[in-house]
Scaffold this motif. Sequence first.
Motif, PDB file in Angstrom:
ATOM      1  N   SER A  86       0.689  -3.295   4.095  1.00  0.00           N
ATOM      2  CA  SER A  86      -0.570  -3.354   4.702  1.00  0.00           C
ATOM      3  C   SER A  86      -1.403  -2.866   4.903  1.00  0.00           C
ATOM      4  CB  SER A  86       0.878  -2.613   5.984  1.00  0.00           C
ATOM      5  OG  SER A  86       0.982  -1.444   5.384  1.00  0.00           O
ATOM      6  N   LYS A  87      -1.497  -2.614   3.957  1.00  0.00           N
ATOM      7  CA  LYS A  87      -3.361  -1.946   3.584  1.00  0.00           C
ATOM      8  C   LYS A  87      -3.653  -3.404   3.109  1.00  0.00           C
ATOM      9  CE  LYS A  87      -1.798   2.517   2.201  1.00  0.00           C
ATOM     10  NZ  LYS A  87      -1.791   3.196   1.657  1.00  0.00           N
ATOM     11  N   GLY A  88      -2.734  -4.404   2.815  1.00  0.00           N
ATOM     12  CA  GLY A  88      -3.454  -6.258   2.256  1.00  0.00           C
ATOM     13  C   GLY A  88      -2.636  -6.767   0.610  1.00  0.00           C
ATOM     14  N   GLU A  89      -3.995  -7.587  -0.168  1.00  0.00           N
ATOM     15  CA  GLU A  89      -2.855  -7.800  -1.200  1.00  0.00           C
ATOM     16  C   GLU A  89      -2.766  -6.685  -2.077  1.00  0.00           C
ATOM     17  OE1 GLU A  89      -3.282 -12.168  -2.205  1.00  0.00           O
ATOM     18  OE2 GLU A  89      -4.406 -10.869  -3.717  1.00  0.00           O
ATOM     19  N   GLN A  90      -1.990  -6.471  -2.546  1.00  0.00           N
ATOM     20  CA  GLN A  90      -1.893  -4.838  -4.053  1.00  0.00           C
ATOM     21  C   GLN A  90      -1.361  -6.235  -5.457  1.00  0.00           C
ATOM     22  OE1 GLN A  90       0.569  -2.641  -1.707  1.00  0.00           O
ATOM     23  NE2 GLN A  90      -0.946  -0.902  -2.136  1.00  0.00           N
ATOM     24  N   THR A  91      -1.973  -5.519  -6.247  1.00  0.00           N
ATOM     25  CA  THR A  91      -2.012  -6.221  -7.290  1.00  0.00           C
ATOM     26  C   THR A  91      -1.375  -4.893  -8.755  1.00  0.00           C
ATOM     27  OG1 THR A  91      -3.453  -7.795  -7.351  1.00  0.00           O
ATOM     28  CG2 THR A  91      -2.629  -7.095  -9.973  1.00  0.00           C
ATOM     29  N   PHE A  92      -0.674  -5.361  -9.622  1.00  0.00           N
ATOM     30  CA  PHE A  92       0.933  -4.055  -9.893  1.00  0.00           C
ATOM     31  C   PHE A  92       0.905  -4.788 -11.811  1.00  0.00           C
ATOM     32  CE2 PHE A  92       2.166  -3.143  -6.194  1.00  0.00           C
ATOM     33  CZ  PHE A  92       1.443  -2.083  -5.662  1.00  0.00           C
ATOM     34  N   PRO A  93      -0.301  -3.979 -12.708  1.00  0.00           N
ATOM     35  CA  PRO A  93       0.319  -4.666 -13.500  1.00  0.00           C
ATOM     36  C   PRO A  93       1.553  -4.647 -14.299  1.00  0.00           C
ATOM     37  CG  PRO A  93      -1.797  -2.631 -13.557  1.00  0.00           C
ATOM     38  CD  PRO A  93      -1.107  -2.676 -11.927  1.00  0.00           C
TER      39      PRO A  93
END
Length: 157
Positions: free
Chosen positions: A66-73
Amino acid sequence: MIARLMRVSFIACLFLAQAFGQPSADWSALSQTPAATRIRIKTSDNKTYTGQFKSAQDDMLIMTASKGEQTFPRAMVLRFAVRKPSHRGRNTLIGFAIGAAGGLTLGAIADARCTGNCIEGNHAYGKEIGTGLGAVIGTIIGVALPTGGWREVYRVP
């Protein structure tokens, strides 16, 4: 002999549970997830994120939340689960069928035991009322049954 057969059966059940019920520790299993699939991940900081899967590379996972694109290592992702499809329609139909059949059976029993007070014009209405009432109750139960859920695909050992 029976005790030995029971032990073998128990061991076979444990083996099947291990083979089919456990998520993989293989990161490459994430790349087989179709884009836009609803996912849930748990990270090493003990937070849970829900969104839509975008992609997974060798060292990271990308999702749209919902907050946009997220990247997780990769090192941060402890668990990865996908949303299973809902079976509410199927459960409703099964509940309807079981309820109608049960109501018909109970209505037929009631009609067979009728001694005269329940007959109107030489016709007992137990089957008709029982079938309808059973179908309504079964449908309500079918709609209320839990459906869907999450299937864990990846888990850090």
